[in-house]
Motif scaffolding. Structure first.
Motif, short mmCIF file in Angstrom:
data_model
loop_
_atom_site.label_atom_id
_atom_site.label_comp_id
_atom_site.label_asym_id
_atom_site.label_seq_id
_atom_site.Cartn_x
_atom_site.Cartn_y
_atom_site.Cartn_z
N GLU A 1 59.93 -21.52 -28.84
CA GLU A 1 61.40 -21.41 -28.78
C GLU A 1 62.02 -21.98 -30.05
O GLU A 1 62.94 -21.39 -30.63
CB GLU A 1 61.94 -22.16 -27.55
CG GLU A 1 61.42 -21.62 -26.22
CD GLU A 1 61.93 -20.22 -25.91
OE1 GLU A 1 63.14 -19.98 -26.06
OE2 GLU A 1 61.09 -19.37 -25.52
N LEU A 2 61.52 -23.13 -30.46
CA LEU A 2 62.04 -23.75 -31.69
C LEU A 2 61.72 -22.87 -32.89
O LEU A 2 62.58 -22.62 -33.75
CB LEU A 2 61.43 -25.15 -31.87
CG LEU A 2 61.75 -25.84 -33.21
CD1 LEU A 2 63.25 -26.01 -33.41
CD2 LEU A 2 61.04 -27.19 -33.30
N LEU B 1 63.73 -27.35 -24.85
CA LEU B 1 64.92 -26.55 -25.10
C LEU B 1 64.50 -25.11 -25.34
O LEU B 1 63.49 -24.85 -25.98
CB LEU B 1 65.63 -27.08 -26.35
CG LEU B 1 66.13 -28.53 -26.26
CD1 LEU B 1 66.43 -29.09 -27.65
CD2 LEU B 1 67.37 -28.59 -25.39
N GLU C 1 69.53 -22.74 -26.41
CA GLU C 1 69.95 -24.14 -26.55
C GLU C 1 69.80 -24.61 -27.99
O GLU C 1 70.65 -25.33 -28.51
CB GLU C 1 69.15 -25.02 -25.59
CG GLU C 1 69.53 -24.77 -24.13
CD GLU C 1 68.57 -25.40 -23.13
OE1 GLU C 1 69.03 -26.16 -22.29
OE2 GLU C 1 67.35 -25.12 -23.20
N TRP C 2 68.74 -24.19 -28.63
CA TRP C 2 68.57 -24.54 -30.05
C TRP C 2 69.70 -23.93 -30.88
O TRP C 2 70.26 -24.58 -31.76
CB TRP C 2 67.22 -24.08 -30.59
CG TRP C 2 66.08 -24.99 -30.25
CD1 TRP C 2 64.98 -24.70 -29.50
CD2 TRP C 2 65.92 -26.37 -30.65
NE1 TRP C 2 64.16 -25.79 -29.40
CE2 TRP C 2 64.70 -26.82 -30.10
CE3 TRP C 2 66.69 -27.24 -31.43
CZ2 TRP C 2 64.23 -28.13 -30.31
CZ3 TRP C 2 66.22 -28.54 -31.63
CH2 TRP C 2 65.02 -28.97 -31.07
N VAL D 1 67.22 -34.21 -35.00
CA VAL D 1 67.90 -33.21 -35.83
C VAL D 1 68.70 -33.97 -36.87
O VAL D 1 69.52 -34.84 -36.53
CB VAL D 1 68.81 -32.31 -34.98
CG1 VAL D 1 69.60 -31.35 -35.87
CG2 VAL D 1 67.99 -31.52 -33.97
N SER E 1 65.19 -34.49 -25.19
CA SER E 1 64.10 -33.77 -25.84
C SER E 1 62.98 -33.34 -24.90
O SER E 1 62.38 -32.30 -25.09
CB SER E 1 63.44 -34.66 -26.88
OG SER E 1 64.18 -34.73 -28.05
N VAL F 1 64.85 -30.32 -38.55
CA VAL F 1 64.39 -30.71 -37.22
C VAL F 1 63.03 -31.36 -37.38
O VAL F 1 62.12 -30.75 -37.95
CB VAL F 1 64.17 -29.49 -36.30
CG1 VAL F 1 63.85 -29.93 -34.88
CG2 VAL F 1 65.35 -28.58 -36.33
N ALA G 1 64.03 -19.95 -33.09
CA ALA G 1 65.37 -20.36 -33.52
C ALA G 1 65.40 -20.65 -35.02
O ALA G 1 66.33 -20.25 -35.73
CB ALA G 1 65.83 -21.58 -32.73
#
Ligand SMILES: *[C@@H]1O[C@H](CO)[C@@H](O)[C@H](O)[C@H]1NC(C)=O
Ligand SMILES: *[C@@H]1O[C@H](CO)[C@@H](O)[C@H](O)[C@H]1NC(C)=O
Length: 220
Positions: free
Chosen positions: A66-67, A204, A208-209, A192, A200, A49, A70
């Motif tokens: 959040e990213l 997210l 969702e990720w 990605v 984007s 990513v 994940a």
């Protein structure tokens, strides 16, 4: 006649402008971006990513945790590369990006803690908060309140030199031009495995990720 002349002028100016866009972006010795977690990136061995983030952007601040959650969930099967992208409509974005580039020259392990510290205290550096402050005051406040707690007082002199030198200036420009050349319209913005995620800019969340990564990781 007048309109023909102005049309011709427009065409000439247009071509000149195009020459500008097509100009070769300087190629850095190291690929632009900072890999999360400090391990070298194995091209094609993990899902990659690329995150274009701006340290003083509200949506970047919400997107990153959040990213991060994940990516940590997949242990080293998903990698993150951070590209610093200063939004031109955030007055202090370039100072923020440059400060991270300068700190990275001292030690690349400063990059993510510094980015997170920016996210934590970014309200102090919004346009409305700093409207009456000079650029040098803002740069000094960022140095003292954001950067020094991460890099330590002992690195301050080296950091100050690095912040102003042409290397960090060039690094910040290359990150920005890289984003522009790849069509990044603002932050946050993600690719990605090299493919842009079109929605984007609505950050997210973790689930969702996961729904993006799960099928990719399964096929690795
Ligand atoms: C960079 O920071 C890491 C983690 O704090 C440390 O282990 C490493 O020795 C540092 N490298 C240099 C060149 O200072
Ligand atoms: C950068 O240069 C300016 C002007 O020469 C100076 O005032 C400032 O302290 C330097 N360093 C930083 C981190 O802004």
């Amino acid at each position: 006649m007048v309109s023909r002349v102005s049309l011709l002028l427009l065409a000439v100016i247009g071509c000149w402008a195009c020459r500008g866009c097509l100009a070769q972006i300087p190629i850095p010795a190291r690929t632009d971006g900072f890999v999360y977690g400090g391990k070298p990136l194995e091209w094609g061995e993990t899902v990659v990513v690329e995150a274009f983030l701006d340290p003083v952007c509200r949506h970047s601040r919400h997107a990153w945790p959040e990213l991060k959650k994940a990516v940590e969930h997949y242990n080293s099967r998903v990698s993150v590369v951070l590209h610093l992208f200063p939004n031109s409509y955030h007055s202090n974005a370039l100072i923020g990006c440059r400060s991270i580039h300068a700190a990275s020259k001292l030690n690349r392990s400063f990059v993510y803690p510094l980015l997170e510290r920016f996210f934590k205290y970014q309200e102090g550096y919004y346009d409305e908060t700093t409207y009456t402050k000079s650029r040098s005051t803002v740069a000094d406040e960022i140095t003292n309140n954001i950067v020094v707690p991460i890099i330590g007082q002992a690195n301050l002199a080296a950091y100050k030199t690095g912040f102003n030198d042409s290397q960090s200036d060039q690094a910040a420009r290359i990150s920005f031009k890289n984003g522009c050349a790849r069509g990044v319209p603002g932050t946050p913005y993600f690719f990605v495995n090299g493919i842009p995620l079109s929605d984007s800019d609505s950050p997210l969340d973790f689930n969702e990720w996961i729904s993006i990564f799960d099928p990719l990781v399964a096929k690795m």
